[in-house]
Design an enzyme around this catalytic site. Structure first.
Site, PDB file in Angstrom:
ATOM      1  CE  LYS A   1      -1.756   1.782   4.014  1.00 24.61           C
ATOM      2  NZ  LYS A   1      -1.540   2.994   4.122  1.00 24.61           N
ATOM      3  CG  ASN A   2       2.669   2.671   3.633  1.00 28.28           C
ATOM      4  OD1 ASN A   2       1.621   3.077   3.624  1.00 28.28           O
ATOM      5  ND2 ASN A   2       3.274   1.953   4.567  1.00 28.28           N
TER       6      ASN A   2
ATOM      7  NE  ARG B   1       0.467  13.110   7.052  1.00 27.18           N
ATOM      8  CZ  ARG B   1       1.515  13.213   6.656  1.00 27.18           C
ATOM      9  NH1 ARG B   1       1.964  11.909   5.938  1.00 27.18           N
ATOM     10  NH2 ARG B   1       2.679  14.164   6.643  1.00 27.18           N
TER      11      ARG B   1
ATOM     12  CB  CYS C   1      -4.191   6.815  11.042  1.00 26.97           C
ATOM     13  SG  CYS C   1      -4.916   5.074  10.415  1.00 26.97           S
TER      14      CYS C   1
ATOM     15  NE  ARG D   1       0.212  10.507  10.225  1.00 26.42           N
ATOM     16  CZ  ARG D   1      -0.247   9.748   9.520  1.00 26.42           C
ATOM     17  NH1 ARG D   1       0.560   8.594   9.137  1.00 26.42           N
ATOM     18  NH2 ARG D   1      -1.517   9.540   9.398  1.00 26.42           N
TER      19      ARG D   1
ATOM     20  CG  ASP E   1       3.501   1.565   9.488  1.00 32.34           C
ATOM     21  OD1 ASP E   1       2.987   2.419  10.072  1.00 32.34           O
ATOM     22  OD2 ASP E   1       3.950   1.802   8.294  1.00 32.34           O
TER      23      ASP E   1
ATOM     24  NE  ARG F   1      -6.741   4.505   5.974  1.00 32.79           N
ATOM     25  CZ  ARG F   1      -5.719   4.697   6.608  1.00 32.79           C
ATOM     26  NH1 ARG F   1      -5.822   4.312   7.905  1.00 32.79           N
ATOM     27  NH2 ARG F   1      -4.714   5.393   6.134  1.00 32.79           N
TER      28      ARG F   1
END
Length: 428
Positions: free
Chosen positions: A24-25, A95, A119, A124, A310, A402
């Site tokens: 995902k990232n 985000r 989240c 951030r 994470d 997500r």
């Protein structure tokens, strides 16, 4: 309106094999970067995640033509992109939507993006992104909850940018902004995450000129335009680590497939400290606890290649059932501790002191009704449910969708007894 609730019956022990999805990232910044390309590009094997859906919805609203094939390859064509504004509803939801800021500013010299959400795991800000854009010649204004960035010269200029602290999204946003800028941009104190490397690989595939991704200095020589291309995204190291931690915590065994073991090196070392037997191959990792209780292991979250923030919530639950006492020092986010209160409901001997989680392991937990406050906390509570006697009810489970593809199907195949149910929301 209904809400989804997850029921986890414990105790359960992880056993079996699981194929790890794409990251995902890595996918989110790659999708955002496609607004710079005037020709179709293809991203292969995209996982079915809510964050991916949100990013595709945002790109579609901006005028990107999105085509999804049956094998989850996605073709994106930003040739006729017409809207240079990312609206509040989508950006507040995720985000990572702020990652369209750099690409839009790079291609069009203008971007309007709502202040980011996502989240609730701490402050951030995107100040470092914006400071970098200013050094490249952009003016930044704030209007009605939006960041409005404009390059009056029509094209960004290369610049030397030293980030005050390591930031993954900041590195990615500035790297993308530099791709079509005039001249050379040097990003110092850059994030080294594998997802940053993967974004650079994709951009170079479509014609960018990026060097140094994966080191603390990234050099981008601007090009006039980008061209068509396709890309296979990196595996999701956080999903992979979550399943490994779950197996270790439950005294089980697991083989994760379609991974690059070297990317998981630090986590694997900590799992070995916890008592896991680990073997690796070219694209797999095998972990076996041999039915032994894990040992408590202290960690400190750090930017890559350190222990990832994470993994913090998942490691908390491993330590909560491990033999011994341990601490976790959270050095990345200032409010990533909301799962601690939920674990206390399940009789975990866990407490918070500033940015440090302290645990004294118990042999088992007690089922309870808990609330998932963010993406990784969701995974933590699912693991906690496996370790508890009874049925744990996890509410606000939407967060898990997500970032974890088909988590129920994968967990059931690994021997976990869990299911999702729609429950009506009470109205007054």
């Amino acid at each position: 309106m209904d809400k989804e609730v997850l029921y986890v019956k414990g105790p359960s022990k992880i056993a079996g094999e699981v194929e790890i999805s794409k990251a995902k990232n890595a996918i989110l910044p790659i999708l955002a970067s496609t607004v710079m390309v005037k020709n179709p590009v293809v991203i292969n094997q995209v996982p079915a995640l809510l964050d991916v859906t949100s990013m595709l919805t945002l790109l579609g609203q901006m005028g990107v033509d999105v085509t999804v094939s049956q094998d989850m390859s996605i073709e994106l064509d930003a040739t006729k992109l017409f809207r240079l504004k990312a609206p509040t509803d989508l950006v507040q939801e995720m985000r990572a939507s702020c990652l369209v800021l750099g690409p839009m500013l790079s291609r069009f010299g203008y971007a309007e993006v709502a202040m980011p959400g996502g989240c609730a795991i701490g402050t951030r800000p995107i100040d470092m992104h914006l400071d970098g854009f200013r050094k490249m010649g952009a003016t930044i204004k704030y209007r009605n909850g939006y960041v409005v960035a404009r390059c009056r010269a029509g094209r960004l200029k290369g610049a030397d940018i030293k980030l005050q602290q390591v930031t993954v999204t900041g590195t990615e946003n500035l790297m993308m902004a530099a791709v079509l800028a005039e001249g050379r941009t040097t990003i110092m104190n850059a994030a080294k995450e594998p997802e940053v490397i993967d974004l650079a690989l994709f951009l170079n595939t479509v014609g960018a000129n990026i060097h140094g991704a994966g080191t603390d200095t990234i050099i981008v020589d601007g090009v006039e335009q980008l061209s068509s291309g396709s890309h296979h995204v990196l595996f999701d190291r956080i999903e992979a680590g979550t399943y490994l931690i779950a197996a270790a915590a439950t005294r089980g065994s697991i083989k994760i497939k379609h991974v690059v073991p070297s990317v998981l090196r630090v986590l694997l070392e900590k799992l070995e400290e916890a008592g896991a037997n680990i073997c690796t191959g070219p694209d797999w990792v095998l972990l076996d606890m041999q039915n032994q209780r894990p040992k408590a292991v202290s960690v400190e979250t750090m930017p890559y290649p350190g222990f990832s923030t994470d993994f913090q919530a998942q490691w908390s639950i491993l330590n909560a059932v491990a033999d011994g006492e341990a601490t976790i020092a959270e050095q990345i986010f200032d409010n990533r501790f909301m799962h601690v209160k939920e674990l206390k409901k399940m009789a975990a001997n866990i407490k918070l002191d500033g940015n440090t989680i302290m645990t004294k392991g118990r042999s088992h937990l007690t089922a309870a009704e808990v609330y998932a406050t963010d993406l990784r906390a969701s995974a933590c509570l699912i693991i906690a449910g496996m370790l508890a006697h009874g049925t744990t009810i996890i509410r606000d489970i939407r967060h898990v969708d997500r970032g974890y593809e088909l988590i129920e199907e994968k967990m059931v195949r690994l021997g976990v007894d869990l299911y999702r149910k729609q429950e009506p929301v009470e109205s007054f």
